[in-house]
Design a protein around this motif. Sequence first.
Motif, PDB file in Angstrom:
ATOM      1  N   ARG A  40       9.013   2.109 -25.911  1.00 39.07           N
ATOM      2  CA  ARG A  40       7.670   1.473 -26.279  1.00 39.07           C
ATOM      3  C   ARG A  40       6.724   2.320 -25.503  1.00 39.07           C
ATOM      4  O   ARG A  40       5.619   2.410 -26.037  1.00 39.07           O
ATOM      5  CB  ARG A  40       7.421   0.108 -26.373  1.00 39.07           C
ATOM      6  CG  ARG A  40       7.886  -0.566 -27.517  1.00 39.07           C
ATOM      7  CD  ARG A  40       7.629  -2.172 -27.355  1.00 39.07           C
ATOM      8  NE  ARG A  40       8.346  -2.748 -28.207  1.00 39.07           N
ATOM      9  CZ  ARG A  40       8.372  -4.133 -28.348  1.00 39.07           C
ATOM     10  NH1 ARG A  40       7.536  -4.980 -27.778  1.00 39.07           N
ATOM     11  NH2 ARG A  40       9.134  -4.879 -29.305  1.00 39.07           N
ATOM     12  N   GLN A  73      -1.457   0.223 -21.038  1.00 38.24           N
ATOM     13  CA  GLN A  73      -0.976  -0.066 -22.442  1.00 38.24           C
ATOM     14  C   GLN A  73       0.539  -0.234 -22.228  1.00 38.24           C
ATOM     15  O   GLN A  73       1.232  -1.202 -22.784  1.00 38.24           O
ATOM     16  CB  GLN A  73      -1.252   0.886 -23.457  1.00 38.24           C
ATOM     17  CG  GLN A  73      -0.977   0.421 -24.827  1.00 38.24           C
ATOM     18  CD  GLN A  73      -1.811   1.414 -25.588  1.00 38.24           C
ATOM     19  OE1 GLN A  73      -2.958   1.730 -25.684  1.00 38.24           O
ATOM     20  NE2 GLN A  73      -0.897   1.604 -26.996  1.00 38.24           N
ATOM     21  N   ASN A 109       2.518  -3.613 -23.024  1.00 38.77           N
ATOM     22  CA  ASN A 109       3.486  -3.482 -23.957  1.00 38.77           C
ATOM     23  C   ASN A 109       4.920  -3.638 -23.846  1.00 38.77           C
ATOM     24  O   ASN A 109       5.819  -3.805 -24.936  1.00 38.77           O
ATOM     25  CB  ASN A 109       3.200  -2.087 -25.126  1.00 38.77           C
ATOM     26  CG  ASN A 109       1.909  -2.394 -25.834  1.00 38.77           C
ATOM     27  OD1 ASN A 109       1.482  -3.563 -25.939  1.00 38.77           O
ATOM     28  ND2 ASN A 109       1.317  -1.303 -26.136  1.00 38.77           N
TER      29      ASN A 109
END
Length: 191
Positions: free
Chosen positions: A178, A150, A154
Amino acid sequence: PLYGADIPRIMRRSIRQFLDAATAVPGIPRKLFFISTFAYVNGSGVFEARRLLRHTPFQVESYVNIKMINSAPEKGARKSSADADAERRRSATRKLAEFVGRLESGRPCINGAGPQLLIGMLIRALLRNTIANNYRRMRVDLQACTRCLQCVRNCPVQCIQFAGEHFTFSESCEACMRCYHGCPVHAISNG
């Protein structure tokens, strides 16, 4: 967003791309407004934005600083309290509504000029290298990591690579965090 009281490189690039594209369009309004978010210190990014607008036909007519939730890792805690986050959201919503009201009524608004400008200049100078070298402090705990990737998907600047069971972070890192905040198992650390 302001990181270290400065406009991040990714935002500077976006602003320059907008200016290049907008300059080529005849009749486009030349007065701009900026909404800047910050977590700790309002470094008054409007003055940095004005530097980007130098030698262009554009000028900043209105500007507002809005205090938001911090994205930087905090020692001893993964996130600030839910109550503090909710209050910041309420305050940001009120401030943004006031700003929009002023814009709609044709009244320019420059918010955030004051003694924090000197603090912002100092913070920019002190943190410029720290932010530029953030990628060197990023770590992934391979024991905790589930390899969901992820973080890789991202990352807005594709600075995270995963190969051969190892993560690497490149100097294109914007220090947006992030990856840190979005990791479902909190396997990413900074420092």
